[in-house]
Design a protein around this motif. Sequence first.
Motif, PDB file in Angstrom:
ATOM      1  N   LYS A 142       5.491  -3.013   7.721  1.00  0.00           N
ATOM      2  CA  LYS A 142       4.830  -4.007   8.151  1.00  0.00           C
ATOM      3  C   LYS A 142       3.588  -4.736   7.554  1.00  0.00           C
ATOM      4  O   LYS A 142       3.039  -4.002   6.580  1.00  0.00           O
ATOM      5  CB  LYS A 142       4.169  -3.670   9.661  1.00  0.00           C
ATOM      6  CG  LYS A 142       5.443  -3.415  10.576  1.00  0.00           C
ATOM      7  CD  LYS A 142       4.998  -3.059  12.055  1.00  0.00           C
ATOM      8  CE  LYS A 142       6.013  -2.918  13.026  1.00  0.00           C
ATOM      9  NZ  LYS A 142       5.509  -2.663  14.377  1.00  0.00           N
ATOM     10  N   PRO A 143       3.202  -5.688   7.673  1.00  0.00           N
ATOM     11  CA  PRO A 143       1.922  -6.310   7.121  1.00  0.00           C
ATOM     12  C   PRO A 143       0.797  -5.580   7.629  1.00  0.00           C
ATOM     13  O   PRO A 143       0.653  -5.128   8.907  1.00  0.00           O
ATOM     14  CB  PRO A 143       1.818  -7.805   7.555  1.00  0.00           C
ATOM     15  CG  PRO A 143       3.250  -8.204   7.870  1.00  0.00           C
ATOM     16  CD  PRO A 143       3.669  -6.818   8.192  1.00  0.00           C
ATOM     17  N   LEU A 194       0.726  -1.211  -0.161  1.00  0.00           N
ATOM     18  CA  LEU A 194       0.004   0.111   0.154  1.00  0.00           C
ATOM     19  C   LEU A 194       1.182   1.135  -0.063  1.00  0.00           C
ATOM     20  O   LEU A 194       1.779   1.572   0.707  1.00  0.00           O
ATOM     21  CB  LEU A 194      -0.720   0.133   1.383  1.00  0.00           C
ATOM     22  CG  LEU A 194      -1.799   1.357   1.471  1.00  0.00           C
ATOM     23  CD1 LEU A 194      -2.801   1.418   0.295  1.00  0.00           C
ATOM     24  CD2 LEU A 194      -2.656   0.952   2.852  1.00  0.00           C
ATOM     25  N   VAL A 195       0.833   1.955  -0.897  1.00  0.00           N
ATOM     26  CA  VAL A 195       1.779   3.114  -1.043  1.00  0.00           C
ATOM     27  C   VAL A 195       0.773   4.549  -1.229  1.00  0.00           C
ATOM     28  O   VAL A 195      -0.269   4.362  -1.919  1.00  0.00           O
ATOM     29  CB  VAL A 195       2.850   3.180  -2.417  1.00  0.00           C
ATOM     30  CG1 VAL A 195       3.519   1.996  -2.181  1.00  0.00           C
ATOM     31  CG2 VAL A 195       1.784   3.014  -3.796  1.00  0.00           C
ATOM     32  N   VAL A 196       1.541   5.464  -0.969  1.00  0.00           N
ATOM     33  CA  VAL A 196       0.658   6.756  -1.082  1.00  0.00           C
ATOM     34  C   VAL A 196       1.777   7.708  -1.527  1.00  0.00           C
ATOM     35  O   VAL A 196       3.022   7.465  -1.650  1.00  0.00           O
ATOM     36  CB  VAL A 196       0.201   7.478   0.320  1.00  0.00           C
ATOM     37  CG1 VAL A 196      -0.942   6.463   0.732  1.00  0.00           C
ATOM     38  CG2 VAL A 196       1.504   7.398   1.345  1.00  0.00           C
ATOM     39  N   ARG A 221       0.904 -11.815   5.244  1.00  0.00           N
ATOM     40  CA  ARG A 221       1.053 -11.863   6.825  1.00  0.00           C
ATOM     41  C   ARG A 221       2.275 -11.595   7.135  1.00  0.00           C
ATOM     42  O   ARG A 221       2.220 -11.544   8.590  1.00  0.00           O
ATOM     43  CB  ARG A 221       0.239 -13.342   7.008  1.00  0.00           C
ATOM     44  CG  ARG A 221      -0.939 -13.572   6.760  1.00  0.00           C
ATOM     45  CD  ARG A 221      -1.654 -14.710   7.594  1.00  0.00           C
ATOM     46  NE  ARG A 221      -3.115 -14.742   7.188  1.00  0.00           N
ATOM     47  CZ  ARG A 221      -3.996 -14.451   7.989  1.00  0.00           C
ATOM     48  NH1 ARG A 221      -3.465 -13.505   9.099  1.00  0.00           N
ATOM     49  NH2 ARG A 221      -5.321 -14.455   7.811  1.00  0.00           N
ATOM     50  N   THR A 222       3.334 -11.773   6.545  1.00  0.00           N
ATOM     51  CA  THR A 222       4.653 -11.745   7.182  1.00  0.00           C
ATOM     52  C   THR A 222       5.375 -10.514   6.245  1.00  0.00           C
ATOM     53  O   THR A 222       4.915 -10.097   5.145  1.00  0.00           O
ATOM     54  CB  THR A 222       5.420 -13.002   7.170  1.00  0.00           C
ATOM     55  OG1 THR A 222       5.547 -13.272   5.785  1.00  0.00           O
ATOM     56  CG2 THR A 222       4.781 -14.127   8.082  1.00  0.00           C
ATOM     57  N   ALA A 223       6.268 -10.089   7.206  1.00  0.00           N
ATOM     58  CA  ALA A 223       7.158  -9.021   6.433  1.00  0.00           C
ATOM     59  C   ALA A 223       7.924  -9.202   4.988  1.00  0.00           C
ATOM     60  O   ALA A 223       8.180 -10.625   5.117  1.00  0.00           O
ATOM     61  CB  ALA A 223       8.054  -8.383   7.328  1.00  0.00           C
ATOM     62  N   ILE A 224       8.067  -8.387   4.005  1.00  0.00           N
ATOM     63  CA  ILE A 224       8.854  -8.901   2.888  1.00  0.00           C
ATOM     64  C   ILE A 224      10.388  -8.353   3.039  1.00  0.00           C
ATOM     65  O   ILE A 224      10.524  -7.244   3.326  1.00  0.00           O
ATOM     66  CB  ILE A 224       8.396  -8.304   1.872  1.00  0.00           C
ATOM     67  CG1 ILE A 224       6.852  -8.757   1.786  1.00  0.00           C
ATOM     68  CG2 ILE A 224       9.114  -8.488   0.566  1.00  0.00           C
ATOM     69  CD1 ILE A 224       6.607 -10.296   1.525  1.00  0.00           C
ATOM     70  N   ASN A 284       0.015   8.597   6.958  1.00  0.00           N
ATOM     71  CA  ASN A 284       1.230   8.091   7.511  1.00  0.00           C
ATOM     72  C   ASN A 284       1.302   6.763   8.210  1.00  0.00           C
ATOM     73  O   ASN A 284       2.258   6.160   8.353  1.00  0.00           O
ATOM     74  CB  ASN A 284       2.181   8.942   8.558  1.00  0.00           C
ATOM     75  CG  ASN A 284       2.589  10.419   7.988  1.00  0.00           C
ATOM     76  OD1 ASN A 284       3.352  10.317   7.049  1.00  0.00           O
ATOM     77  ND2 ASN A 284       2.152  11.495   8.572  1.00  0.00           N
ATOM     78  N   SER A 285      -0.072   6.184   8.017  1.00  0.00           N
ATOM     79  CA  SER A 285      -0.367   4.905   8.524  1.00  0.00           C
ATOM     80  C   SER A 285      -1.569   4.198   7.858  1.00  0.00           C
ATOM     81  O   SER A 285      -2.320   5.008   7.464  1.00  0.00           O
ATOM     82  CB  SER A 285      -0.380   4.996  10.184  1.00  0.00           C
ATOM     83  OG  SER A 285      -1.571   5.357  10.484  1.00  0.00           O
ATOM     84  N   VAL A 286      -1.653   2.790   8.364  1.00  0.00           N
ATOM     85  CA  VAL A 286      -2.858   2.378   7.859  1.00  0.00           C
ATOM     86  C   VAL A 286      -3.987   2.655   8.353  1.00  0.00           C
ATOM     87  O   VAL A 286      -5.128   3.030   7.944  1.00  0.00           O
ATOM     88  CB  VAL A 286      -2.708   0.696   7.654  1.00  0.00           C
ATOM     89  CG1 VAL A 286      -4.115  -0.018   7.727  1.00  0.00           C
ATOM     90  CG2 VAL A 286      -1.667   0.189   6.828  1.00  0.00           C
TER      91      VAL A 286
END
Length: 328
Positions: free
Chosen positions: A241-242, A132-134, A231-234, A141-143
């Motif tokens: 974070k996920p 998810l990008v902005v 579900r996990t970080a890349i 600045n966060s989900v």
Amino acid sequence: MRGFSRAITLRLLGAVTLAGASATCAAASYPDHAITIVVPYSAGGGVDTLLRVISPLLSQKLGQPVVIENRPGVSGMVGAAMVARAKPDGYTLLAGNTTTNVSNLFVYKELPYDPRKDFTPLAMVSRGPCVLVVPPDSKFNSVQDVINELKQAPPDSLTYGTSGNGSFQHMSAVLFSTMTQTQMRQIAYKGSPNVLTDVIGKRLDMAFEVIPVAEPLIKAGKIKALAVTSRTAIPALPGVKPIAELGLPEFEMVAWKGIFAPAGTPDAVTRKLGAALAEVIRTPEISKRIESLGEIADGRANAEFGQAVQADIAYWGPILAKAGVKPE
């Protein structure tokens, strides 16, 4: 009459034997000229990027040039339909994904091809999430910032970009809206590079984008990453974070990318292609390169890959229906 019938039977057996021998010879000499892999998205997109990683080594393994041909349009349907109609000789292949070979079944009433009948699976290249990008100076600045704004703003006032209905980006956004009980407006493009251009230019509020395309722009500071859909970080995006760890514990969207031949391609040819692709994908240097792009190298070939595709069709149909996605 008995002798006549026996003559016909012998002729038929002879014809079958000759056909089998011909197919075997064709497979043994395959390939004897360049192979084209049709990417049904724009150059520079996620599928295109991965294909350009594996194609040089695949060319070495097969002893012939491997040409990438971009045929973008309508959620990958233009390129997929082209391959579905191609001669089934192993020289025209499709770089498909969860969109072209799964979700398009559920978002379009009429497809110019049938994902279940028109293709023979060769190999799964990789699996990976979106990010998810902005815009870099976005107020988000966060989900949770995005969720709060969506809940306060009128429906459809915030926009997100996709590669079309049924695309991985679209499915991610639909799942996000469903879980947060919010509504935002989709703007469809021909491919990921066009989407991200408009995120950078602030003509879009956000996008759920494929990591191979978004990652260089994130590292360059041209877009801001809020979360990944796995579900996990890349490893390719350290510190991102996920979504599942940021307020939506059940959220997960991971899609695959793979190679298909037109239905009717000789078995010996598809087995040869599947084996070559699997070997290339599992080569340590290629696996590491795929991982660096935010994907997980796979390499399942032929029947095993086909089973995974069929399982996805059975899985995603009910989910998209529950989310209110109706065929158009």
